[in-house]
Design a protein around this motif. Structure first.
Motif, PDB file in Angstrom:
ATOM      1  N   TYR A   1      -6.099   4.587  -4.425  1.00 26.80           N
ATOM      2  CA  TYR A   1      -6.867   4.282  -5.631  1.00 26.80           C
ATOM      3  C   TYR A   1      -7.515   5.552  -6.184  1.00 26.80           C
ATOM      4  O   TYR A   1      -7.453   5.823  -7.385  1.00 26.80           O
TER       5      TYR A   1
ATOM      6  N   TRP B   1      -5.473   2.154   1.062  1.00 25.20           N
ATOM      7  CA  TRP B   1      -5.539   1.641  -0.298  1.00 25.20           C
ATOM      8  C   TRP B   1      -6.593   2.407  -1.104  1.00 25.20           C
ATOM      9  O   TRP B   1      -6.347   2.779  -2.257  1.00 25.20           O
TER      10      TRP B   1
ATOM     11  N   THR C   1       0.840  -1.197   0.000  1.00 25.59           N
ATOM     12  CA  THR C   1       0.000   0.000   0.000  1.00 25.59           C
ATOM     13  C   THR C   1       0.879   1.253   0.000  1.00 25.59           C
ATOM     14  O   THR C   1       0.571   2.239  -0.680  1.00 25.59           O
TER      15      THR C   1
ATOM     16  N   GLN D   1       2.143   1.638  -3.422  1.00 24.83           N
ATOM     17  CA  GLN D   1       1.090   2.202  -4.260  1.00 24.83           C
ATOM     18  C   GLN D   1       1.112   3.729  -4.171  1.00 24.83           C
ATOM     19  O   GLN D   1       1.073   4.423  -5.190  1.00 24.83           O
TER      20      GLN D   1
ATOM     21  N   ALA E   1      -0.296  -0.439  -9.866  1.00 26.26           N
ATOM     22  CA  ALA E   1      -0.047   0.023  -8.499  1.00 26.26           C
ATOM     23  C   ALA E   1      -1.290  -0.116  -7.632  1.00 26.26           C
ATOM     24  O   ALA E   1      -1.185  -0.349  -6.428  1.00 26.26           O
ATOM     25  N   CYS E   2      -2.461   0.004  -8.227  1.00 25.86           N
ATOM     26  CA  CYS E   2      -3.701  -0.099  -7.443  1.00 25.86           C
ATOM     27  C   CYS E   2      -4.137  -1.545  -7.229  1.00 25.86           C
ATOM     28  O   CYS E   2      -4.735  -1.867  -6.210  1.00 25.86           O
TER      29      CYS E   2
END
Length: 104
Positions: free
Chosen positions: A76, A72, A12, A15, A51-52
């Motif tokens: 996103y 997360w 995460t 991300q 990445a998401c």
């Protein structure tokens, strides 16, 4: 903390770092030629999706706490905003590039 939960937090965080790095890259590319920016937007879409999606299996397997899911989700949404802004900028740059030709 088990290893899967630690990896879900790490993914995460990765991300978030990927979204920030992609945003910076797209900003720098927007200052150059329009053709280079258009191809950068297309390539960055794959990076943002990866990445998401990458943290999701670890989040599910770890039974991650709500804070991890919230981080997360924020990443996103940030990725979606980075892509939307880049796409709008690409459209704006393309329109600005066409206007002088239309007047000639």
């Amino acid at each position: 903390m088990n290893g899967i939960l630690v990896s879900s937090w790490a993914l995460t965080g990765l991300q978030a770092a990927a979204v920030v790095a992609t945003g910076r890259h797209l900003h720098r590319r927007s200052l150059g030629p329009v053709a280079g920016f258009s191809s950068a937007v297309r390539r960055s879409a794959a990076v943002l999706v990866l990445a998401c999606v990458l943290p999701v299996p670890a989040l599910i397997a770890a039974g991650a706490p709500a804070a991890t899911w919230a981080l997360w989700g924020a990443g996103y949404l940030a990725a979606a905003l980075v892509y939307a802004l880049a796409d709008a900028a690409r459209d704006g740059l393309g329109a600005r590039k066409v206007e002088p030709e239309a007047q000639a």
